[in-house]
Design a protein around this motif. Structure first.
Motif, PDB file in Angstrom:
ATOM      1  N   GLY A 200      16.433   8.738   0.358  1.00 52.61           N
ATOM      2  CA  GLY A 200      15.074   9.375   0.930  1.00 52.61           C
ATOM      3  C   GLY A 200      13.615   9.205   0.357  1.00 52.61           C
ATOM      4  O   GLY A 200      12.751   9.319   0.650  1.00 52.61           O
ATOM      5  N   LEU A 201      13.893   8.832  -1.164  1.00 46.60           N
ATOM      6  CA  LEU A 201      12.717   8.739  -2.147  1.00 46.60           C
ATOM      7  C   LEU A 201      11.793   7.420  -1.868  1.00 46.60           C
ATOM      8  O   LEU A 201      10.516   7.799  -1.804  1.00 46.60           O
ATOM      9  CB  LEU A 201      13.163   8.590  -3.465  1.00 46.60           C
ATOM     10  N   ALA A 202      12.425   6.358  -1.698  1.00 45.91           N
ATOM     11  CA  ALA A 202      11.467   5.263  -1.314  1.00 45.91           C
ATOM     12  C   ALA A 202      12.074   4.413   0.067  1.00 45.91           C
ATOM     13  O   ALA A 202      12.902   3.786  -0.086  1.00 45.91           O
ATOM     14  CB  ALA A 202      11.692   4.230  -2.667  1.00 45.91           C
ATOM     15  N   ARG A 203      11.292   4.656   1.125  1.00 43.62           N
ATOM     16  CA  ARG A 203      11.752   4.183   2.320  1.00 43.62           C
ATOM     17  C   ARG A 203      10.984   2.778   2.703  1.00 43.62           C
ATOM     18  O   ARG A 203      11.589   2.450   3.890  1.00 43.62           O
ATOM     19  CB  ARG A 203      11.419   5.334   3.473  1.00 43.62           C
ATOM     20  N   SER A 204      10.048   2.243   2.086  1.00 44.23           N
ATOM     21  CA  SER A 204       9.512   1.037   2.514  1.00 44.23           C
ATOM     22  C   SER A 204       8.971   0.213   1.475  1.00 44.23           C
ATOM     23  O   SER A 204       9.059   0.536   0.294  1.00 44.23           O
ATOM     24  CB  SER A 204       8.428   1.526   3.714  1.00 44.23           C
ATOM     25  N   PRO A 205       8.657  -0.901   1.963  1.00 48.30           N
ATOM     26  CA  PRO A 205       8.020  -1.778   0.926  1.00 48.30           C
ATOM     27  C   PRO A 205       6.499  -1.011   0.496  1.00 48.30           C
ATOM     28  O   PRO A 205       6.099  -0.297   1.154  1.00 48.30           O
ATOM     29  CB  PRO A 205       7.609  -3.135   1.746  1.00 48.30           C
ATOM     30  N   GLY A 206       5.920  -1.358  -0.767  1.00 51.74           N
ATOM     31  CA  GLY A 206       4.878  -0.690  -1.296  1.00 51.74           C
ATOM     32  C   GLY A 206       5.073   0.074  -2.826  1.00 51.74           C
ATOM     33  O   GLY A 206       6.041   0.363  -2.958  1.00 51.74           O
ATOM     34  N   HIS A 207       3.986   0.203  -3.381  1.00 54.19           N
ATOM     35  CA  HIS A 207       3.954   0.980  -4.541  1.00 54.19           C
ATOM     36  C   HIS A 207       4.211   2.225  -4.291  1.00 54.19           C
ATOM     37  O   HIS A 207       3.930   2.923  -3.148  1.00 54.19           O
ATOM     38  CB  HIS A 207       3.017   0.646  -5.410  1.00 54.19           C
ATOM     39  N   CYS A 208       4.410   3.241  -5.371  1.00 51.26           N
ATOM     40  CA  CYS A 208       4.474   4.588  -5.394  1.00 51.26           C
ATOM     41  C   CYS A 208       3.373   5.264  -4.555  1.00 51.26           C
ATOM     42  O   CYS A 208       2.122   5.077  -4.758  1.00 51.26           O
ATOM     43  CB  CYS A 208       4.413   5.302  -6.671  1.00 51.26           C
ATOM     44  N   MET A 209       3.715   6.010  -3.634  1.00 51.39           N
ATOM     45  CA  MET A 209       2.697   6.814  -2.883  1.00 51.39           C
ATOM     46  C   MET A 209       2.151   8.071  -3.285  1.00 51.39           C
ATOM     47  O   MET A 209       1.249   8.920  -2.817  1.00 51.39           O
ATOM     48  CB  MET A 209       3.071   7.141  -1.142  1.00 51.39           C
TER      49      MET A 209
END
Length: 584
Positions: A200-209
């Motif tokens: 659940g922590l990182a759900r998609s491409p891209g850098h930290c939100m």
């Protein structure tokens, strides 16, 4: 460094024979004939590239960089924009610095990517560049190299990932990883919860939100004026991100025709505005090192004192984790960087150029904020002063930094006994040892983790709190190191202590039991040991042996500078001209 900045204002459109690539393709000699023949070998017709700006697309995509997972697709959007504007795009793969996987730290390789960027742009028939990246070290590395090469360039930020979710909670990458890992160590959650959090922590491409280093540096890049307006906060998987990439492709062609080089944009005023932006964002401490290094490549002498001076009078207006509560997707919908910068107008140099407009003033015209909770007004700030403070004292004669907005306020004035760990492995092995007698008042000290000691100054600076204290509910302590920490981290962590212990800085002389005083309001960090005793310890100190007998590591050890001057390679940071290659 020679001042290469051009006179501001509109420039006449150049002719095709003035393009840098013309020296490869259009001079009529044997080499020019060979270059055209090899371009036919690539499958291109003469009318597709001759007399057109050649645009290098520097792509940091790789299969092991989740922050850049989508950049192969975005490169196609950039190419579309370049073709539409009458340019000739060529994609170049460059080193990928994956924050999540590369060891001992991608900071060890930031300067390598900057060197690759500079030399690639210099050695090929390139008229301008689109730089693609966003993971922490990638943005400064690309801009450092491009600034040294000094061609027209536009940065396409990778964009933040979507917000995380777990059992009805909104998660921020990095920040909530640290939080729930401490809960796991304290016995508050178990293996099943941890497995769910992994998904659940990182759900998609891209850098930290969160407002970690990635978002801090892409935000700083937009403030510098090297991105399309609003580019820094567009979520990586939003369709607007693809449109922004295509717009960057179109814009770089125009920048080549007008010969608006990076040196025109990356001025002292731009760097001061970037520092103001970082402070108002409550941004990552890593921005201090990166912006000092970037400014050095532009011939601008940015210092720690500039950061502290600007931070003291700049309020924090972005309510973003880890210092606040929202995430980058919320920030984007609240108005993004244009809306945010519009609330800093009276603190910015509005008459300087950007890659997208003749002035920053023009770029911010019409910018709006749609949510005052996410992007605060100046009379309702998250904090009255910027989130980063620069500390000095006998323990940090060349400076140290702390992100005090993300610390428990009770610890910002604190004196306690040191508990010293000589390196990160010793810390990992001993932090839970009851025999050390660590209490909530102790000051945890980690050394051997700076630019040379790390090596590469890893993100060890958020030292773990002992398990027995976590179980008592302690969630913050004063912690000191010559390391960095993730921009998603939090706590009363003093970082970047310079000079580092590996070269004999005062941190090397600290012994367990010594009293250390941190006073953030006074901007001091002091080891409460008299000078005579410190001189005795200094005389007994022995420098550690070099780690690397050969290879890139040996080059790194020979040339890396300290944290207060940006951790650049001395031979890249110094003034001097580099001749253009003879192409024909």
């Amino acid at each position: 460094m020679t001042d290469r900045r051009e006179t501001r204002g509109p420039r006449p459109r150049r002719g095709p024979e003035e393009l840098r690539s013309h020296r490869w393709y259009g001079t009529g000699g044997l080499r020019s004939f060979s270059h055209r023949a090899r371009t036919r070998q690539l499958g291109y017709l003469p009318e597709e590239h001759l007399g057109k700006p050649v645009i290098a697309i520097l792509n940091t995509w790789s299969d092991i960089n989740p922050c850049h997972q989508h950049l192969r697709e975005r490169a196609e959007a950039v190419k579309r924009g370049v073709w539409q504007a009458g340019g000739f795009p060529l994609e170049f793969p460059v080193a990928t610095l994956s924050e999540t996987f590369q060891k001992p730290t991608p900071m060890l390789y930031r300067n390598l990517l900057s060197l690759e960027t500079e030399e690639l742009l210099r050695s090929y028939p390139v008229d301008g560049a689109v730089l693609m990246g966003g993971c922490d070290k990638t943005t400064p590395a690309l801009l450092m190299g491009a600034a040294s090469a000094d061609l027209p360039a536009v940065l396409v930020p990778a964009g933040p990932m979507l917000r995380g979710h777990w059992r009805g909670e909104t998660l921020g990458s990095g920040t909530d990883m640290w939080k729930y890992w401490d809960d796991y160590r304290a016995g508050l959650i178990g293996d099943c919860e941890l497995a769910e959090l992994e998904c659940g922590l990182a759900r998609s491409p891209g850098h930290c939100m969160t407002m970690g280093t990635a978002s801090t540096m892409t935000g700083a890049a937009e403030a510098l004026g090297v991105t399309m307006p609003g580019a820094a906060a567009i979520p990586a998987v939003d369709s607007g991100h693809s449109r922004m990439a295509a717009a960057a492709g179109r814009r770089i062609v125009e920048l080549v025709w007008s010969d608006r080089r990076l040196s025109t944009v990356l001025t002292r005023e731009a760097y001061e505005d970037a520092v103001t932006t970082v402070c108002a964002l409550g941004g990552s401490t890593n921005a201090v090192i990166h912006l000092i290094a970037m400014a050095g490549r532009s011939g601008v002498g940015l210092t720690l004192d500039d950061f502290d001076r600007i931070a003291r009078t700049t309020p924090v207006l972005a309510d973003l984790r880890p210092g606040g509560k929202y995430l980058m997707e919320d920030f984007h919908h609240a108005g993004g960087m244009p809306g945010f910068l519009s609330r800093l107008r009276d603190r910015l140099h509005l008459d300087r150029p950007t890659v997208a407009h003749d002035t920053l003033r023009e770029q911010l015209a019409g910018a709006l904020v749609h949510d005052d909770d996410v992007i605060r007004t100046a009379d309702d700030p998250l904090s009255a002063e910027g989130g980063i403070a620069v500390l000095r004292g006998n323990l940090a004669p060349d400076g140290a930094v702390i992100k005090h907005i993300a610390a428990e306020q009770r610890l910002l004035r604190h004196t306690g006994p040191a508990v010293v760990f000589d390196d990160y492995r010793a810390l990992q092995a001993g932090i839970d040892d009851p025999a050390l007698g660590i209490t909530a008042d102790s000051v945890l000290v980690l050394r051997g983790s700076g630019p040379l000691g790390g090596p590469g100054m890893p993100e060890y600076g958020m030292l773990p709190i002992p398990g027995h204290l976590l179980r008592q509910g302690v969630r913050d302590m004063v912690r000191l190191s010559d390391a960095r920490m993730s921009g998603t981290s939090y706590g009363a962590c003093v970082l970047h202590i310079a000079p580092e212990s590996w070269v004999g800085g005062p941190l090397a002389l600290v012994e367990s039991g010594d009293l250390i005083t941190l006073d953030v309001p006074a901007r001091t960090l002091r080891l409460e040991v008299d000078d005579t005793e410190l001189e005795r310890r200094r005389a007994a100190w022995q420098p550690p042996p070099a780690r690397y007998g050969r290879g890139y590591g040996a080059l790194y050890e020979e040339h890396i500078t300290q944290a207060d001057t940006g951790c650049d390679f001395a031979f890249l940071a110094r003034p001097g001209e580099v001749p253009e290659p003879h192409a024909d």
